[in-house]
Design a protein around this motif. Sequence first.
Motif, PDB file in Angstrom:
ATOM      1  N   ASN A 161       0.864  -0.976  -0.175  1.00 30.02           N
ATOM      2  CA  ASN A 161       0.066   0.087   0.217  1.00 30.02           C
ATOM      3  C   ASN A 161       0.858   1.166  -0.010  1.00 30.02           C
ATOM      4  O   ASN A 161       1.351   1.916   0.925  1.00 30.02           O
ATOM      5  N   LYS A 205      -1.354  -1.091  13.283  1.00 29.94           N
ATOM      6  CA  LYS A 205      -1.861  -2.084  13.009  1.00 29.94           C
ATOM      7  C   LYS A 205      -3.618  -2.128  13.262  1.00 29.94           C
ATOM      8  O   LYS A 205      -4.621  -2.389  12.537  1.00 29.94           O
ATOM      9  N   ASN A 206      -3.604  -1.661  14.497  1.00 24.61           N
ATOM     10  CA  ASN A 206      -4.938  -1.908  15.233  1.00 24.61           C
ATOM     11  C   ASN A 206      -5.881  -0.811  14.465  1.00 24.61           C
ATOM     12  O   ASN A 206      -7.128  -1.349  14.142  1.00 24.61           O
ATOM     13  N   GLY A 238      -6.495  -1.754  10.895  1.00 29.61           N
ATOM     14  CA  GLY A 238      -7.295  -2.789  10.650  1.00 29.61           C
ATOM     15  C   GLY A 238      -8.805  -2.605  10.608  1.00 29.61           C
ATOM     16  O   GLY A 238      -9.701  -3.597  10.236  1.00 29.61           O
ATOM     17  N   GLU A 239      -9.229  -1.439  10.859  1.00 28.04           N
ATOM     18  CA  GLU A 239     -10.512  -1.040  10.776  1.00 28.04           C
ATOM     19  C   GLU A 239     -11.089  -0.804   9.221  1.00 28.04           C
ATOM     20  O   GLU A 239     -12.246  -0.785   8.988  1.00 28.04           O
ATOM     21  N   TYR A 240      -9.878  -0.481   8.562  1.00 30.59           N
ATOM     22  CA  TYR A 240     -10.085  -0.346   7.108  1.00 30.59           C
ATOM     23  C   TYR A 240      -9.992  -1.238   6.149  1.00 30.59           C
ATOM     24  O   TYR A 240     -10.011  -1.256   5.200  1.00 30.59           O
ATOM     25  N   LEU A 241      -8.636  -2.007   6.593  1.00 34.49           N
ATOM     26  CA  LEU A 241      -7.887  -2.882   5.605  1.00 34.49           C
ATOM     27  C   LEU A 241      -7.824  -4.302   6.294  1.00 34.49           C
ATOM     28  O   LEU A 241      -7.722  -4.061   7.606  1.00 34.49           O
ATOM     29  N   PRO A 242      -7.910  -5.188   5.603  1.00 30.90           N
ATOM     30  CA  PRO A 242      -8.008  -6.620   6.239  1.00 30.90           C
ATOM     31  C   PRO A 242      -6.367  -6.886   6.440  1.00 30.90           C
ATOM     32  O   PRO A 242      -5.444  -6.941   5.653  1.00 30.90           O
ATOM     33  N   ASN A 243      -6.113  -7.427   7.664  1.00 33.86           N
ATOM     34  CA  ASN A 243      -4.565  -7.724   8.044  1.00 33.86           C
ATOM     35  C   ASN A 243      -3.556  -7.034   7.590  1.00 33.86           C
ATOM     36  O   ASN A 243      -2.585  -7.395   6.804  1.00 33.86           O
ATOM     37  N   PRO A 244      -3.618  -5.590   7.962  1.00 33.47           N
ATOM     38  CA  PRO A 244      -2.361  -4.768   7.291  1.00 33.47           C
ATOM     39  C   PRO A 244      -0.954  -5.181   7.984  1.00 33.47           C
ATOM     40  O   PRO A 244      -1.202  -5.453   9.284  1.00 33.47           O
ATOM     41  N   GLU A 245      -0.068  -5.022   7.311  1.00 31.88           N
ATOM     42  CA  GLU A 245       1.320  -5.346   7.710  1.00 31.88           C
ATOM     43  C   GLU A 245       2.137  -3.957   7.886  1.00 31.88           C
ATOM     44  O   GLU A 245       2.154  -3.349   6.792  1.00 31.88           O
TER      45      GLU A 245
END
Length: 198
Positions: free
Chosen positions: A56, A94-95, A98-105
């Motif tokens: 991203n 990350k938290n 995570g509300e907008y993206l699946p499993n962000p690294e």
Amino acid sequence: MMMFRLLVSVLLFMTAFFGAPGLAQAQAAARERPQQSASEYRISPEDVLQISVWKNDMLSRTLPVRSDGMISLPLVNEVQAAGFTPMQLRDVLKNRLGEYLPNPEVSVIVMEMKGYVVSVLGEVKTAGRYQFTNRITVLDVLARAGGITEFASPSDIFVLRPERGGMTRIPFNYTKVVGSPGENQNIFIQPGDIVVVP
């Protein structure tokens, strides 16, 4: 008596089903609160951070920490950065992402360390402003200032800590801290603290 038992049962059910009032907010605040650790570098205002979100490019960027300790990112807006280790800030991001993206690294790297400034006033050998890049305690700051003078009131030392809307006064009893088993009463310094030795 029957009515009382029914009421207690209903309250227990609602607590179990919906969670205790404010529990989610308290857990979220605890997750985003910096923990005390002497060994890791804490992000300070004016540090430059490289924040990378895997796959991203729109969210990945290099940016400075503002003087108020915050950073601004798309989607999550304002995020507290100062006072956290890079790993802790990574977890917060990350938290939030995570509300907008699946499993962000997410990775957070400190590109430039400005360190933080602590002021020492009053009855110390060398009052002034001192810059640090590692996690320190009030005893460390007093040592850097040459120690307290013979005119100091060691049990009345305090730390002024900038908080939103004002300053918090934190008492520090030098006599108790240097005496056994007073080590656990030593206070970790945060960016912008002022140590006052009456």
